[in-house]
Design an enzyme around this catalytic site. Sequence first.
Site, mmCIF file in Angstrom:
data_model
loop_
_atom_site.group_PDB
_atom_site.id
_atom_site.type_symbol
_atom_site.label_atom_id
_atom_site.label_comp_id
_atom_site.label_asym_id
_atom_site.label_seq_id
_atom_site.Cartn_x
_atom_site.Cartn_y
_atom_site.Cartn_z
ATOM 1 N N ASN A 118 -0.548 22.357 -32.017
ATOM 2 C CA ASN A 118 -0.244 23.795 -31.932
ATOM 3 C C ASN A 118 -0.621 24.500 -33.227
ATOM 4 O O ASN A 118 -0.539 23.938 -34.318
ATOM 5 C CB ASN A 118 1.235 24.008 -31.567
ATOM 6 C CG ASN A 118 2.131 24.218 -32.777
ATOM 7 O OD1 ASN A 118 2.214 25.326 -33.332
ATOM 8 N ND2 ASN A 118 2.783 23.142 -33.222
ATOM 9 N N PHE A 122 4.022 31.158 -35.903
ATOM 10 C CA PHE A 122 5.301 31.887 -35.950
ATOM 11 C C PHE A 122 5.260 33.175 -35.113
ATOM 12 O O PHE A 122 5.659 34.252 -35.573
ATOM 13 C CB PHE A 122 5.694 32.240 -37.390
ATOM 14 C CG PHE A 122 6.077 31.075 -38.263
ATOM 15 C CD1 PHE A 122 6.398 29.835 -37.725
ATOM 16 C CD2 PHE A 122 6.124 31.230 -39.651
ATOM 17 C CE1 PHE A 122 6.769 28.769 -38.545
ATOM 18 C CE2 PHE A 122 6.493 30.168 -40.474
ATOM 19 C CZ PHE A 122 6.809 28.938 -39.919
ATOM 20 N N SER A 183 5.424 24.487 -41.925
ATOM 21 C CA SER A 183 4.494 24.722 -40.820
ATOM 22 C C SER A 183 3.086 24.800 -41.380
ATOM 23 O O SER A 183 2.854 25.486 -42.377
ATOM 24 C CB SER A 183 4.814 26.033 -40.105
ATOM 25 O OG SER A 183 3.723 26.395 -39.293
ATOM 26 N N ASN A 185 0.708 26.323 -40.008
ATOM 27 C CA ASN A 185 -0.002 27.429 -39.363
ATOM 28 C C ASN A 185 0.216 28.791 -40.003
ATOM 29 O O ASN A 185 -0.171 29.810 -39.450
ATOM 30 C CB ASN A 185 0.393 27.478 -37.882
ATOM 31 C CG ASN A 185 0.073 26.168 -37.199
ATOM 32 O OD1 ASN A 185 -1.013 25.635 -37.362
ATOM 33 N ND2 ASN A 185 1.038 25.625 -36.466
ATOM 34 N N THR A 186 0.872 28.826 -41.145
ATOM 35 C CA THR A 186 1.006 30.073 -41.906
ATOM 36 C C THR A 186 0.430 29.780 -43.282
ATOM 37 O O THR A 186 0.933 28.895 -43.979
ATOM 38 C CB THR A 186 2.487 30.503 -41.995
ATOM 39 O OG1 THR A 186 2.944 30.829 -40.679
ATOM 40 C CG2 THR A 186 2.670 31.717 -42.891
ATOM 41 N N LYS A 218 13.217 21.899 -44.176
ATOM 42 C CA LYS A 218 12.346 21.137 -43.256
ATOM 43 C C LYS A 218 11.009 20.843 -43.924
ATOM 44 O O LYS A 218 10.305 21.757 -44.365
ATOM 45 C CB LYS A 218 12.135 21.923 -41.964
ATOM 46 C CG LYS A 218 11.348 21.134 -40.921
ATOM 47 C CD LYS A 218 11.471 21.731 -39.544
ATOM 48 C CE LYS A 218 10.668 20.955 -38.526
ATOM 49 N NZ LYS A 218 10.766 21.529 -37.179
ATOM 50 N N ASN A 246 8.173 18.163 -39.810
ATOM 51 C CA ASN A 246 7.379 19.112 -39.036
ATOM 52 C C ASN A 246 6.146 18.398 -38.476
ATOM 53 O O ASN A 246 6.062 17.173 -38.527
ATOM 54 C CB ASN A 246 6.985 20.285 -39.942
ATOM 55 C CG ASN A 246 6.952 21.605 -39.172
ATOM 56 O OD1 ASN A 246 6.366 21.665 -38.096
ATOM 57 N ND2 ASN A 246 7.573 22.623 -39.713
HETATM 58 C C1 LIG Z 1 4.543 24.090 -29.677
HETATM 59 C C2 LIG Z 1 5.311 23.771 -30.917
HETATM 60 C C3 LIG Z 1 5.808 24.803 -31.698
HETATM 61 C C4 LIG Z 1 6.541 24.505 -32.844
HETATM 62 N N1 LIG Z 1 7.062 25.534 -33.567
HETATM 63 C C5 LIG Z 1 7.836 25.254 -34.650
HETATM 64 C C6 LIG Z 1 8.450 26.287 -35.377
HETATM 65 O O1 LIG Z 1 8.354 27.468 -35.034
HETATM 66 N N2 LIG Z 1 9.194 25.944 -36.462
HETATM 67 C C7 LIG Z 1 9.380 24.645 -36.857
HETATM 68 O O2 LIG Z 1 10.076 24.384 -37.829
HETATM 69 N N3 LIG Z 1 8.815 23.630 -36.161
HETATM 70 C C8 LIG Z 1 8.058 23.912 -35.077
HETATM 71 N N4 LIG Z 1 7.489 22.888 -34.378
HETATM 72 C C9 LIG Z 1 7.663 21.495 -34.861
HETATM 73 C C10 LIG Z 1 8.801 20.781 -34.168
HETATM 74 O O3 LIG Z 1 10.042 21.400 -34.408
HETATM 75 C C11 LIG Z 1 8.873 19.307 -34.644
HETATM 76 O O4 LIG Z 1 9.190 19.293 -36.014
HETATM 77 C C12 LIG Z 1 7.555 18.571 -34.446
HETATM 78 O O5 LIG Z 1 6.926 18.966 -33.264
HETATM 79 C C13 LIG Z 1 7.744 17.040 -34.392
HETATM 80 O O6 LIG Z 1 8.611 16.675 -33.335
HETATM 81 P P1 LIG Z 1 8.113 16.225 -31.862
HETATM 82 O O7 LIG Z 1 7.076 15.156 -32.057
HETATM 83 O O8 LIG Z 1 9.356 15.762 -31.159
HETATM 84 O O9 LIG Z 1 7.531 17.445 -31.221
HETATM 85 C C14 LIG Z 1 6.754 23.154 -33.221
HETATM 86 C C15 LIG Z 1 6.236 22.133 -32.435
HETATM 87 C C16 LIG Z 1 5.530 22.404 -31.297
HETATM 88 C C17 LIG Z 1 5.000 21.278 -30.452
#
Ligand SMILES: Cc1cc2nc3c(=O)[nH]c(=O)nc-3n(C[C@H](O)[C@H](O)[C@H](O)COP(=O)(O)O)c2cc1C
Length: 361
Positions: A118, A122, A183, A185-186, A218, A246
């Site tokens: 992704n 934000f 993140s 992406n910022t 985080k 993350n």
């Molecule tokens: C589509 C998507 C959007 C995410 N958006 C955020 C976010 O806005 N803020 C954040 O701290 N982590 C975000 N994450 C990261 C997740 O909270 C998590 O830390 C990461 O995906 C690893 O866990 P997982 O393998 O169970 O997905 C996002 C993950 C995905 C897949």
Amino acid sequence: MGLYRSIARPLLFGLDAERAHELTLGALGLAGRLRFLRGTLRRSFVYADLALETEVAGIKFPNPVGLAAGFDKDCRLSNVLPDLGFGFVELGTVTPRAQPGNPKPRLFRIRESEAVLNRMGFNNHGAKEAAANLKAAGRCRVPLGLNLGVNKDTPGERAHKDYSESLDALRGLADYFVVNVSSPNTGGLRLLQSRINLERILTEVRSHNAERKPVFVKLAPDLEVEHLVELIPLILEEAQGLIVSNTTISREGVPERWATEPGGLSGAPVRERSTKLISEAYRMSGGRFPIIGVGGIFSAEDAWRKISAGASLVEVYTGLVYRGPGLVREINEGLAKLLRQNNFKSIAEAVGRNHPEVARK
Ligand SMILES: Cc1cc2nc3c(=O)[nH]c(=O)nc-3n(C[C@H](O)[C@H](O)[C@H](O)COP(=O)(O)O)c2cc1C
């Protein structure tokens, strides 16, 4: 999980990933308004077991399996998400001002790797709207975390102000806050993981955190161990714990064609990286602050490995995409079984069991 795999997943996977996500949010929003449906959800998904109850950072959790940030960025579903069996929910990332995020497409499934990529950036309606949504929903039945980030157009030297501005708007609505500096992406956000920048943010957050709610930081799974060493004393001093981790910028574990696609990778490819970092953070801190473990949890065994490495709580996101909402109950049931098999009476007893050298608190 059968119905999800045989019916819901093929339908959702037939759609563009972001469209499927919007549909899921819409369905959950609708379910939240229908009492009988919520009762059905609760009977299907909630698993209660005294052994799973745990207290972390002064907060009592009915079970250690939470929803990770990014699923409900505008905090619309705090009433219905507990009906899926989560022991806590982390909502956001919220930024002070609304912003559209990156151009679409920005969310991709990598099925052969059980991963998601992704670069949402934000996308959210801002802290004021998040606060209004949370107030409209009423008290959440499980502990609620709010994950805070920085607007894309905020200059680096003012980044710390974005966290405090959101915190001001969301005061009284969270059980804990998350300072998201990880993140990918910022632009420039991960630079905030440097000790000097993080110190500035945490000092600012502390001066606005009148209610003294726990603050978790985080981190990215790509953080070097040498860098983590620098952060541990700061976390001990200025925050209550860490969230690890993350998404990763590494492309290990996914086919070559994704190598140049920007964004953060989650799911199976981040599993070991995050567990390793949890282990390092637990060892270096001597287990003196709680860690929330997240990254590639698709089963009770995955959650157990993170708990054994040092996580006091775990969170899931990508696992839900591949395994469906039944995953939360499956993990909870599996954890209860693993506790009994290992003669532990509680999750707290299992935390960090891979580190016998670390003196228990
Ligand atoms: C589509 C998507 C959007 C995410 N958006 C955020 C976010 O806005 N803020 C954040 O701290 N982590 C975000 N994450 C990261 C997740 O909270 C998590 O830390 C990461 O995906 C690893 O866990 P997982 O393998 O169970 O997905 C996002 C993950 C995905 C897949």
